[in-house]
Scaffold this active site. Sequence first.
Site, mmCIF file in Angstrom:
data_model
loop_
_atom_site.group_PDB
_atom_site.id
_atom_site.type_symbol
_atom_site.label_atom_id
_atom_site.label_comp_id
_atom_site.label_asym_id
_atom_site.label_seq_id
_atom_site.Cartn_x
_atom_site.Cartn_y
_atom_site.Cartn_z
ATOM 1 C CE LYS A 11 1.531 -2.006 4.421
ATOM 2 N NZ LYS A 11 0.846 -0.724 4.327
ATOM 3 C CG ASP A 62 -6.357 2.089 2.666
ATOM 4 O OD1 ASP A 62 -6.118 0.878 2.470
ATOM 5 O OD2 ASP A 62 -5.523 2.991 2.467
ATOM 6 C CG PHE A 100 0.500 5.597 5.022
ATOM 7 C CD1 PHE A 100 1.433 6.598 4.785
ATOM 8 C CD2 PHE A 100 0.583 4.429 4.287
ATOM 9 C CE1 PHE A 100 2.441 6.430 3.836
ATOM 10 C CE2 PHE A 100 1.591 4.254 3.338
ATOM 11 C CZ PHE A 100 2.518 5.255 3.112
HETATM 12 C C1 LIG Z 1 0.814 0.463 3.372
HETATM 13 C C2 LIG Z 1 -0.485 1.125 3.145
HETATM 14 C C3 LIG Z 1 -0.809 1.713 1.910
HETATM 15 C C4 LIG Z 1 0.181 1.828 0.768
HETATM 16 O O1 LIG Z 1 0.568 0.599 0.296
HETATM 17 P P1 LIG Z 1 1.833 0.502 -0.718
HETATM 18 O O2 LIG Z 1 1.783 -0.932 -1.158
HETATM 19 O O3 LIG Z 1 3.039 0.857 0.076
HETATM 20 O O4 LIG Z 1 1.582 1.447 -1.816
HETATM 21 C C5 LIG Z 1 -2.075 2.225 1.746
HETATM 22 N N1 LIG Z 1 -2.989 2.191 2.736
HETATM 23 C C6 LIG Z 1 -2.713 1.654 3.939
HETATM 24 C C7 LIG Z 1 -3.757 1.631 4.995
HETATM 25 C C8 LIG Z 1 -1.449 1.110 4.198
HETATM 26 O O5 LIG Z 1 -1.163 0.606 5.399
#
Ligand SMILES: *Cc1c(COP(=O)(O)O)cnc(C)c1O
Length: 432
Positions: free
Chosen positions: A287, A258, A173
């Site tokens: 986050k 990420d 994600f």
């Molecule tokens: C939540 C998340 C995102 C996206 O973040 P948003 O602030 O919702 O755009 C991207 N990468 C990872 C690993 C995430 O958990």
Amino acid sequence: MAKNALEVPPKTVASASTRPEVRSTRAAHAEGDRTMTLAEIQDKTQQYLMKTPGRLPIAFVRGQGARLWDTEGNTYLDFLSGIAVCGAGHCHPHLIAALTRQADELMHTSNLYLNGTQALLAERLAKLSGGYLSFFANSGAESVEGAIKLARKHARLHVAPERFEIIAMQGSFHGRTYGAVTATGTPRYHENFGPMLPGIKHIPFNDVAALEAAVTNETAAILTELVQGESGVHPATPEFVAAIERLRAGQKILLIDDEVQTGLGRTGRTFAFEHYGIRPDIFTLAKTLAGGFPMGAVLATPEVAATFVPGDHASTFGGNYLACAAAHAYLDILENEKLAENAAAVGAYFHEKLNGLKADFDFVELVRGRGLMQAVVLSAPKAKPIQERCLANGLVVNAISDTTFRFLPPLNITTAEVDEAVAKLRLSMSEA
Ligand SMILES: *Cc1c(COP(=O)(O)O)cnc(C)c1O
């Protein structure tokens, strides 16, 4: 003396110490523009908001630490923390003080000018990460977009002009904007939104042979989480990370890690890459970065970061004074309250307690996770009914599918709060 000097006006806002202690939720809610009942909130949501995402029928009105209160006066223990965002818990006094102080002074000027608060934050992140340089954004998705742009430009200019392709993972994600959602390995999120961004392909996560087979002379970068979050807390295997390291060294392929969900304490280390003893070329944060205030960041080694020259990439809001003040406060709390160490210790305790559920519930199949990022997998489709019982019993959990729970409590959670949460979970499992 400054040019055109005017006396600086005095500040007006009271400090957070004048903020009252937890009050009744009715009173707290009445301080907003108007008091609303749950039914009114549901009505207006139905009438005026787009129908995405799906929402559970609860409206929280107050938070403190790991506790939340709703419109009906119910209290909850929060084991989701706004999806790994409120790492320091709700309404931490240090965050409140930093935000109110900064709001009273200066909120935003754009990135056309220097910003000392932002430069100091980048210096802190460089010290924490061992030398990475920062670009500030406003969300996880936006940080992933910046990372993809940086990787492509670096590969084209400094490796070979035909290198543009990004290898991403199934089950990953990365967010919902076009580049990020293309990289996200969940086909349902692509349906009817095509065409997706060209030049991104997916392989099964943790599959070394598939990774090696996917690499071509057009491969610019590998984009992955080191612990997949949304798919149910799947850590990368050491073998998979070793294969990535071989490709980086042998074929000059970049690694974009990420860390939007894993970064800044969640897994029991400051960054998840520390568990593997590696240093990605580029990594992303968001986050919990500003403890609840929206903020993201792209970090890169000085060599890769140098690819961006003035005008290449920008954000109007990115790293504004308010966001940076919040991030400084979060980093203070991370250091002072040793959030990463707490996540490692209390996370191990929580993992063991979750494993203990297997003895009493034969449908609890396995527990998986790192630090305070834990998942429970069931052998029967009971996650949604159990989640409903958990909410009724005052525990906020996240059923990410019919068979999997994800737990992301605040990083300063205590073992006593874990005991309380597991007792509520146990009760809810027996009721569902
Ligand atoms: C939540 C998340 C995102 C996206 O973040 P948003 O602030 O919702 O755009 C991207 N990468 C990872 C690993 C995430 O958990």
